[in-house]
Write a protein that holds these residues in place. Structure first.
Motif, PDB file in Angstrom:
ATOM      1  N   UNK A   1       0.890  -1.152  -0.097  1.00 40.66           N
ATOM      2  CA  UNK A   1       0.016  -0.131  -0.028  1.00 40.66           C
ATOM      3  C   UNK A   1       0.799   1.072  -0.024  1.00 40.66           C
ATOM      4  N   UNK A   2       0.245   2.386   0.412  1.00 39.23           N
ATOM      5  CA  UNK A   2       1.015   3.315   0.166  1.00 39.23           C
ATOM      6  C   UNK A   2       1.824   3.456   1.723  1.00 39.23           C
ATOM      7  N   UNK A   3       1.660   2.822   2.545  1.00 38.74           N
ATOM      8  CA  UNK A   3       2.264   2.498   3.746  1.00 38.74           C
ATOM      9  C   UNK A   3       3.545   1.603   3.683  1.00 38.74           C
TER      10      UNK A   3
ATOM     11  N   UNK B   1      -3.251   5.872   5.231  1.00 42.35           N
ATOM     12  CA  UNK B   1      -3.346   6.746   6.458  1.00 42.35           C
ATOM     13  C   UNK B   1      -3.073   8.156   6.212  1.00 42.35           C
ATOM     14  N   UNK B   2      -3.705   9.010   7.060  1.00 47.03           N
ATOM     15  CA  UNK B   2      -3.423  10.337   6.960  1.00 47.03           C
ATOM     16  C   UNK B   2      -2.844  10.798   8.097  1.00 47.03           C
ATOM     17  N   UNK B   3      -2.054  12.167   7.873  1.00 47.44           N
ATOM     18  CA  UNK B   3      -1.101  12.626   8.805  1.00 47.44           C
ATOM     19  C   UNK B   3      -1.969  13.635   9.739  1.00 47.44           C
ATOM     20  N   UNK B   4      -2.228  13.097  10.933  1.00 48.57           N
ATOM     21  CA  UNK B   4      -3.123  13.834  11.654  1.00 48.57           C
ATOM     22  C   UNK B   4      -2.619  14.063  13.158  1.00 48.57           C
ATOM     23  N   UNK B   5      -3.193  14.880  13.815  1.00 42.77           N
ATOM     24  CA  UNK B   5      -3.096  14.798  15.621  1.00 42.77           C
ATOM     25  C   UNK B   5      -3.629  13.557  15.878  1.00 42.77           C
ATOM     26  N   UNK B   6      -3.422  13.203  17.193  1.00 42.91           N
ATOM     27  CA  UNK B   6      -4.270  12.078  17.732  1.00 42.91           C
ATOM     28  C   UNK B   6      -4.713  12.611  19.197  1.00 42.91           C
TER      29      UNK B   6
END
Length: 389
Positions: free
Chosen positions: A152-154, A341-346
């Motif tokens: 995947x892109x991962x 996946x998306x680059x986010x705060x958790x």
């Protein structure tokens, strides 16, 4: 005392300032779900303060008097995958991202793998959905004995094979070959065994179904991290879900595999009944694997509701000394483009019967959570991160 640390895999809460560099500008996993389903029933997460987190989409729903300690954490590591996110939580900063191969794997990787694994070749070698590619190549795999290879892109090297015709142990063996080989310029975060069996599809046609015997082979995390410190100090660490695989067993005393989020909750509660001290570290993967990557907003919303419905059981099982941490490892916005996946705060939610509710604001790193756990158990300070208690 005990810490119950539950990672709601991929439940991000808004794009990080550098999200554009990851082609994720505007991503917001929880915001997307809440805006799409404003009637989403997550009263217990809201009560802990989920909707009160700075910058949270108003649709999530804030309460006037939250009962938890609440905030969000930024990721300082270079990446947005499960290994990078979980490693940062325990004090490991990843500055050189793991390799990805969004056009499939080059010959320099595939040819040595085929030779050492002793297989007649591979099928696929492309970016694909794991459920779709086994339908596409399942029959040919059974006929030829060639495993199905995809990514995947991962940063994942995924190998799918039939438990019935190829064999589960054989699949694990060739995954171990790949793990040994994927080093240096080819270093990837995980090799994943994806076994499947025959089933019946529409109109009685042959279809293929993945089994629960998935196994992840991650890069070993080394010895300078929270789990290693806890293990050396004799603090019991009990893992639930894919935690054991993500850390290759580092510092973990007992491991519990799971087949679903609810199975993960059941096994977390069982560990709480059995263990009187230590860290119970849980990952609930279906948010990511079943709904996030498949861009299923409705399924994601129902998954959050199902977890929220079980949350009181966890709270009621806590003693007055226990601390609960709820967080995520990255985002996987089900309304965003692509399937990555998306680059986010958790989100970071803490609850304890002796903790005073307060707003943490924005934490500089996921490692602040690990530093907090380390402080509670009195072990060595982590390479990065600071305690929030």
């Amino acid at each position: 005392m005990r810490v119950i640390w539950i990672v709601l895999d991929s439940v991000g809460i808004g794009a990080l300032p550098d999200a554009e560099q990851f082609d994720d500008a505007g991503a917001d996993t929880l915001g997307t779900i809440a805006r799409t389903y404003p009637d989403m029933k997550i009263p217990h997460l809201r009560e802990l303060g989920l909707g009160c987190i700075d910058g949270a989409d108003p649709a999530i729903g804030a309460v006037e008097h939250p009962t938890g300690v609440y905030g969000k954490a930024a990721e300082v590591s270079d990446g947005k995958d499960s290994v990078t996110g979980h490693w940062e939580m325990i004090g490991i900063r990843t500055d050189v991202p793991f390799q990805t191969f969004p056009k499939g794997f080059p010959d320099r990787i595939v040819e040595p793998f085929i030779r050492e694994a002793g297989i007649p070749g591979v099928l696929g070698n492309c970016v694909a959905s794991g459920t779709a590619i086994i339908q596409e190549y399942g029959k040919e795999h059974e006929r030829t004995g060639k495993p199905i290879l995809y990514t995947s892109q991962d940063s994942v090297f995924q190998i799918a094979a039939s438990e019935e015709t190829f064999g589960l142990e054989r699949l694990y063996q060739i995954c171990e070959v790949a793990r040994r080989q994927l080093t240096g310029e080819n270093l990837m975060a995980r090799v994943i065994a994806r076994p499947f069996v025959r089933g019946k599809g529409d109109w009685g046609k042959t279809s293929y179904v993945r089994t629960v015997n998935r196994h992840d082979y991650a890069v070993p995390p080394g010895e300078e991290n929270l789990l290693a410190y806890l293990g050396k100090a004799g603090v019991p660490v009990i893992s639930v879900g894919k935690i054991y695989d993500l850390f290759t067993g580092c510092g973990i005393l007992k491991a519990n595999k799971t087949i679903s989020n609810m199975d993960g909750v059941d096994k977390t509660l069982a560990a709480m009944r059995e263990e009187k001290e230590g860290l119970i570290f849980t990952n609930l993967v279906e948010f990511d694997s079943t709904w996030g990557h498949r861009r299923d907003i409705k399924g994601y919303k129902e998954g959050l509701e199902a977890f929220d419905e079980r949350l009181p059981e966890i709270l009621e099982a806590m003693t007055k000394e226990d601390i609960l941490i709820l967080t995520a490892d990255h985002g996987c916005d089900p309304g965003y483009k692509g399937t990555d996946h998306t680059r986010e705060y958790v989100p970071v939610l803490l609850y304890g019967k002796q903790l005073e509710p307060r707003n943490l604001g924005v934490l500089d790193t996921f490692a602040d959570m690990g530093a907090t756990v380390g402080k509670l158990f009195g072990v060595k300070e982590l390479p990065i991160g600071k305690s929030i208690l």
